[in-house]
Write an enzyme that holds these catalytic residues in place. Structure first.
Site, PDB file in Angstrom:
ATOM      1  N   ARG A 233      -1.283   4.793  14.179  1.00 52.60           N
ATOM      2  CA  ARG A 233      -0.767   3.754  13.842  1.00 52.60           C
ATOM      3  C   ARG A 233      -0.848   2.597  14.987  1.00 52.60           C
ATOM      4  O   ARG A 233      -0.694   3.085  16.072  1.00 52.60           O
ATOM      5  CB  ARG A 233       0.811   3.813  13.435  1.00 52.60           C
ATOM      6  N   GLU A 262      -1.521  -5.307  10.374  1.00 52.02           N
ATOM      7  CA  GLU A 262      -2.678  -5.303   9.589  1.00 52.02           C
ATOM      8  C   GLU A 262      -2.649  -5.908   8.268  1.00 52.02           C
ATOM      9  O   GLU A 262      -1.294  -5.874   7.608  1.00 52.02           O
ATOM     10  CB  GLU A 262      -3.080  -3.782   9.282  1.00 52.02           C
ATOM     11  N   HIS A 280      -8.709   0.338   8.886  1.00 52.59           N
ATOM     12  CA  HIS A 280      -7.583   1.401   8.507  1.00 52.59           C
ATOM     13  C   HIS A 280      -8.465   2.312   7.703  1.00 52.59           C
ATOM     14  O   HIS A 280      -7.960   2.454   6.320  1.00 52.59           O
ATOM     15  CB  HIS A 280      -6.401   0.825   8.196  1.00 52.59           C
TER      16      HIS A 280
HETATM   17  C1  8YV Z   1      -4.515   5.751   4.500  1.00 49.79           C
HETATM   18  C2  8YV Z   1      -2.750   6.560   6.145  1.00 49.79           C
HETATM   19  O1  8YV Z   1      -5.366   4.540   4.871  1.00 49.79           O
HETATM   20  O2  8YV Z   1      -2.601   8.954   5.745  1.00 49.79           O
HETATM   21  C3  8YV Z   1      -2.115   7.883   6.243  1.00 49.79           C
HETATM   22  O3  8YV Z   1      -0.969   7.837   6.810  1.00 49.79           O
HETATM   23  O4  8YV Z   1      -2.615   5.494   6.656  1.00 49.79           O
HETATM   24  C4  8YV Z   1      -4.279   6.609   5.259  1.00 49.79           C
HETATM   25  O5  8YV Z   1      -4.678   7.819   5.086  1.00 49.79           O
HETATM   26  C5  8YV Z   1      -3.498   5.117   3.449  1.00 49.79           C
HETATM   27  O6  8YV Z   1      -2.347   5.527   3.236  1.00 49.79           O
HETATM   28  C6  8YV Z   1      -4.256   4.613   2.102  1.00 49.79           C
HETATM   29  O7  8YV Z   1      -4.234   3.323   1.886  1.00 49.79           O
END
Ligand code: 8YV
Length: 314
Positions: A233, A262, A280
């Site tokens: 993150r 983002e 991302h």
């Molecule tokens: C995904 C994520 O981009 O798993 C996570 O925490 O940030 C990612 O795998 C997201 O949740 C899908 O939009």
């Protein structure tokens, strides 16, 4: 009987919508022009929320939908969900661990290799005629055998470490607690880890506990010429210090999948030459997104059917 209402906070692949609509009436928040009005209109029927790692759900949304029983996150990171608010309201929260671990680790290695070996420059060198006009491209930087430091030795960190070990790279890590079962060197903080590595790779979970974990002290403790990778993150890193490190050349190159704010990231990232950027997308393959969608659905259905949740957080 009417199907239970599901608030869909963020866009998902069509295959998920097709499956979800078998069991739920879908209310597409991400498409709604007037979002508060949309919540008010369907508050009497929405009992579940599907959200995504980077979007989450706040207390105001929970209050606007008082019948909510579950928030199912399409992603492993639940840092954008107000977990305390969910707990206080008796709302269950689930995520999608494990199914995306190897995919995100692949992206970490990809970003590392692409930055060190300057894949973008090499590709351009072929396409723009530099190969013909100028000859060989400039030399790049070795990856195999270099010392990698991993910030956050959780599931994803361990998957990155396994890959790095296959590249002959000595692995060390920082994390709250040493993991004596692992054959890697532990340091208590990123700042303590930083002087011992040629590559720093961030894979710690987001959230309040890790905000700014890779702080200015850690960035200033890095060896000049280090390569920096982040697949966790943006919040985990002091972004101003990272940008300074890149500007000064202390950080030679960076591969970044995640940022603050983002998708409207600091425009300086777009101007610096020594970066490989991704939107991302580390978990974004068809195969993994199918698995994430399935696990999220199974949690939602388990809640509605009164069965135990598969991957509960709250
Ligand atoms: C995904 C994520 O981009 O798993 C996570 O925490 O940030 C990612 O795998 C997201 O949740 C899908 O939009």
């Amino acid at each position: 009987m009417d199907k239970p209402g599901l608030l869909v906070v963020g866009e998902l692949p069509d295959w998920d919508f097709a499956e979800l609509s078998q069991r739920f009436t879908l209310h597409h928040y991400w498409r709604a022009a007037d979002k508060p009005a949309m919540l008010a209109e369907h508050a009497g029927s929405i009992v579940a929320i599907s959200t995504k790692g980077e979007i989450g759900a706040d207390a105001a949304m929970m209050d606007a939908l008082p019948l909510t029983k579950i928030i199912a996150c399409y992603g492993v990171g639940v840092d954008a969900i107000d977990l305390e608010a969910a707990r206080a309201r008796g709302i269950r929260v689930t995520n999608t661990p494990d199914v995306l671990t190897e995919e995100v680790a692949d992206m970490a290695l990809l970003l590392l290799l692409a930055t060190a070996r300057q894949v973008k420059l090499g590709d351009a060198w072929v396409r723009d005629g530099s190969w013909v006009a100028k000859g060989p491209m400039p030399l790049t930087t070795r990856v195999w055998g270099k010392r990698i430091g991993i910030v956050g030795m959780g599931r994803i960190g361990r998957a990155i470490a396994r890959r790095a070990a296959a590249f002959g790279m000595p692995v060390s890590y920082s994390g709250r607690t040493p993991q004596p079962a692992l054959p890697y060197t532990h340091y208590p903080t990123p700042a303590a880890l930083a002087p011992h590595v040629d590559i720093l790779c961030v894979s710690a979970a987001g959230g309040a506990a890790t905000r700014g974990l890779v702080d200015r002290a850690a960035i200033e403790a890095l060896n000049p010429g280090v390569i920096f990778v982040n697949v966790s993150r943006g919040t985990v890193v002091d972004e101003a210090a990272l940008l300074e490190g890149l500007r000064s050349g202390r950080i030679a190159a960076a591969g970044l999948d995640v940022f603050l704010n983002e998708p409207e990231i600091d425009p300086e990232f777009l101007r610096l030459p020594n970066l490989v950027l991704q939107p991302h997308a580390a978990s974004g393959t068809v195969e993994t997104r199918r698995d994430m969608g399935r696990l999220m659905r199974e949690n939602l259905e388990a809640q509605i059917d009164g069965r135990p949740l598969l991957t509960p957080i709250v």
